[in-house]
Design a protein around this motif. Structure first.
Motif, PDB file in Angstrom:
ATOM      1  N   ARG A 133       0.722  -1.241  -0.029  1.00  0.00           N
ATOM      2  CA  ARG A 133      -0.103  -0.009   0.067  1.00  0.00           C
ATOM      3  C   ARG A 133       0.861   1.151   0.010  1.00  0.00           C
ATOM      4  O   ARG A 133       1.829   1.458   0.709  1.00  0.00           O
ATOM      5  CB  ARG A 133      -0.988   0.176   1.186  1.00  0.00           C
ATOM      6  N   PRO A 134       0.681   2.430  -0.971  1.00  0.00           N
ATOM      7  CA  PRO A 134       1.455   3.569  -1.054  1.00  0.00           C
ATOM      8  C   PRO A 134       1.598   4.049   0.415  1.00  0.00           C
ATOM      9  O   PRO A 134       2.811   4.656   0.727  1.00  0.00           O
ATOM     10  CB  PRO A 134       0.387   4.255  -1.703  1.00  0.00           C
ATOM     11  N   GLU A 135       0.735   4.091   1.419  1.00  0.00           N
ATOM     12  CA  GLU A 135       0.592   4.602   2.715  1.00  0.00           C
ATOM     13  C   GLU A 135       1.031   3.561   3.832  1.00  0.00           C
ATOM     14  O   GLU A 135       1.337   4.185   4.960  1.00  0.00           O
ATOM     15  CB  GLU A 135      -0.552   5.296   2.903  1.00  0.00           C
ATOM     16  N   GLY A 136       1.586   2.454   3.158  1.00  0.00           N
ATOM     17  CA  GLY A 136       1.770   1.571   4.397  1.00  0.00           C
ATOM     18  C   GLY A 136       3.242   1.395   4.922  1.00  0.00           C
ATOM     19  O   GLY A 136       3.083   1.296   6.085  1.00  0.00           O
ATOM     20  N   LEU A 137       4.242   2.134   4.084  1.00  0.00           N
ATOM     21  CA  LEU A 137       5.632   2.178   5.096  1.00  0.00           C
ATOM     22  C   LEU A 137       5.652   3.758   5.097  1.00  0.00           C
ATOM     23  O   LEU A 137       5.580   4.365   4.191  1.00  0.00           O
ATOM     24  CB  LEU A 137       6.459   1.585   4.127  1.00  0.00           C
ATOM     25  N   PRO A 138       6.625   4.102   5.873  1.00  0.00           N
ATOM     26  CA  PRO A 138       7.238   5.343   5.878  1.00  0.00           C
ATOM     27  C   PRO A 138       7.845   5.539   4.616  1.00  0.00           C
ATOM     28  O   PRO A 138       8.558   4.585   4.338  1.00  0.00           O
ATOM     29  CB  PRO A 138       8.071   5.343   7.081  1.00  0.00           C
ATOM     30  N   THR A 139       7.707   6.847   4.159  1.00  0.00           N
ATOM     31  CA  THR A 139       8.499   7.177   2.942  1.00  0.00           C
ATOM     32  C   THR A 139      10.003   6.852   2.787  1.00  0.00           C
ATOM     33  O   THR A 139      10.554   6.180   1.953  1.00  0.00           O
ATOM     34  CB  THR A 139       8.291   8.558   2.586  1.00  0.00           C
ATOM     35  N   LEU A 147      14.180   0.406   1.000  1.00  0.00           N
ATOM     36  CA  LEU A 147      13.899  -0.948   0.769  1.00  0.00           C
ATOM     37  C   LEU A 147      13.975  -1.001  -0.625  1.00  0.00           C
ATOM     38  O   LEU A 147      14.529  -2.067  -1.446  1.00  0.00           O
ATOM     39  CB  LEU A 147      12.396  -1.501   0.814  1.00  0.00           C
ATOM     40  N   HIS A 148      13.312  -0.193  -1.710  1.00  0.00           N
ATOM     41  CA  HIS A 148      13.305  -0.409  -3.254  1.00  0.00           C
ATOM     42  C   HIS A 148      14.805  -0.022  -3.749  1.00  0.00           C
ATOM     43  O   HIS A 148      14.963  -0.810  -4.558  1.00  0.00           O
ATOM     44  CB  HIS A 148      12.332   0.700  -3.887  1.00  0.00           C
ATOM     45  N   ARG A 149      15.605   0.478  -3.123  1.00  0.00           N
ATOM     46  CA  ARG A 149      16.984   1.021  -3.472  1.00  0.00           C
ATOM     47  C   ARG A 149      17.884  -0.342  -3.197  1.00  0.00           C
ATOM     48  O   ARG A 149      18.590  -0.819  -4.042  1.00  0.00           O
ATOM     49  CB  ARG A 149      17.610   2.334  -2.485  1.00  0.00           C
ATOM     50  N   MET A 150      17.977  -1.049  -2.120  1.00  0.00           N
ATOM     51  CA  MET A 150      18.381  -2.069  -1.669  1.00  0.00           C
ATOM     52  C   MET A 150      17.964  -3.447  -2.660  1.00  0.00           C
ATOM     53  O   MET A 150      18.707  -4.019  -3.350  1.00  0.00           O
ATOM     54  CB  MET A 150      18.105  -2.770  -0.448  1.00  0.00           C
ATOM     55  N   LEU A 151      16.449  -3.372  -3.032  1.00  0.00           N
ATOM     56  CA  LEU A 151      16.191  -4.512  -3.801  1.00  0.00           C
ATOM     57  C   LEU A 151      16.573  -4.287  -5.397  1.00  0.00           C
ATOM     58  O   LEU A 151      17.203  -5.176  -5.876  1.00  0.00           O
ATOM     59  CB  LEU A 151      14.809  -4.645  -3.984  1.00  0.00           C
TER      60      LEU A 151
END
Length: 370
Positions: free
Chosen positions: A71-77, A83-87
């Motif tokens: 969810r867009p609001e599910g995680l702190p920005t 996470l996306h950078r690490m992945l």
């Protein structure tokens, strides 16, 4: 480079995200080197220079619902961006070497011949299959889907530059507990459920795991007994008050396995690495005798295992430890996923039956890609 692990314990509705934002995960030369340490562990099937034991030292910790991840609001920005950078950094490289039925048949003949010659009483043969990700689901989406599909299983997503990005939904616990009281299990024998059995099964519950309608054949019963006997012998060297319960039948996705539980007391946690080294890899993923079987597997399997059939989870000996064998797993890359599965071979094993078993096990991950 930062590293993270997402994991959800069996039957839990929440997952835990641990992130190491500073430095690299610690690299250990052996499982026994885990004595006196704590953190999140990612261990391979066989430790070597390319596949060390990785120990994450998290400095950020979040408790989440699986749906929070998609969810867009599910995680702190800031967390979502990290996470996306690490992945993005940890999905590079070529996929593992895929094994066809012809490759598997050659391996099967080789492995089985050594059983018949008396070199091994049991040995596990694994293979790899490369699958497309047609919906281009992200690792976080695949993880959330696995949590919904497999409420009974330990579900983990682990990502680090050294090991890559791995997703698993595994039924096999290696070691749990804290301070003096601990537990492990033997899990072996596999059968696919019929649709009627799946429809009849009750909702998952940690207090009701048995499925009494399943009838097991001699091969599966013998395979599970090998594992249970080995675990008992390991525990007798370091533990006291050993209690065994089982075997009984448990469900894992569309499969069922035979399971026995072991409860025991440790006089000290200072040598937890030695206990892990004795238990790992269990005959359920390796063979007997263990060292000879592991060496043979490393030299002869068509597709190297890497971190498949090692173990992963949180190690906190004086608080709460949850370590699971890395089964029903895949390594996620940008375009494709490498799925891994194996099965135990005994003297009366059949090529086509064993191939079908690996296909059934791979379906656990394939379902997530559809």
């Amino acid at each position: 480079m930062p590293a993270f692990a997402l994991y959800r314990l069996p039957y839990s509705r929440q997952c835990r995200l641990v992130i190491q934002t500073k430095g690299e995960p610690e690299e250990l030369p052996s499982v026994s080197a885990l004595s006196g340490k704590e953190g999140f562990v990612m261990a391979p099937f066989a430790v070597d220079t390319k596949h060390p034991v990785l120990l994450f030292h998290p400095d950020a910790d979040h408790i989440l619902e699986p749906d929070d991840l998609v969810r867009p609001e599910g995680l702190p920005t800031t967390v979502a961006e990290l996470l996306h950078r690490m992945l993005n950094d940890n999905m590079e490289g070529k996929p593992a070497r895929q094994g066809t039925f012809a490759h598997y048949a050659i391996d099967f003949a080789n492995f089985h011949a050594h059983i018949m010659e008396g070199d091994f009483s049991k040995i596990v043969l694994a293979r790899c299959c490369v699958e497309e990700n047609p919906q281009r689901l992200s690792p976080l989406q695949l993880y959330a889907k696995a949590c919904h599909e497999y409420p009974r299983l330990f579900v983990a997503l682990v990502s680090a530059k050294r090991c890559g990005t791995w997703l698993m939904s595994t039924p096999e616990m290696l070691l749990e507990g804290g301070q003096q009281r601990w537990s492990t299990m033997s899990l072996a024998g596999t059968m696919a459920l019929t649709q009627e059995q799946m429809d009849f099964d009750e909702p998952p519950s940690p207090h009701r795991q048995e499925m009494g309608s399943i009838t097991w054949g001699r091969k599966n019963i013998q395979e599970q007994r090998f594992v249970s006997t080995y675990i008992t012998e390991c525990l007798e060297q370091v533990a006291s008050d050993i209690e065994e319960k089982g075997p009984y039948t448990v469900r894992a996705g569309k499969l069922v396995h035979l399971r026995s539980d072991f409860f025991f007391t440790l006089p000290t946690t200072q040598r937890i690495g030695d206990l892990l080294s004795a238990l790992y890899p269990t005959p359920a993923v390796c063979g007997l005798p263990k060292d000879a079987a592991r060496d043979f597997i490393v030299r002869n399997e068509h597709s190297p295992r890497g971190y498949y059939s090692g173990f992963t989870g949180m190690l906190c000996p004086d608080a709460e430890t949850h370590l699971f064998v890395s089964l029903r797993c895949m390594r996620i890359r940008r375009q494709v996923c490498s799925l891994y599965a194996g099965g135990g071979l005994l003297a009366d094993s059949d090529l086509n039956t064993e191939w079908r078993e690996t296909e059934d096990k791979m379906d656990t991950m394939r379902l997530l890609l559809k």
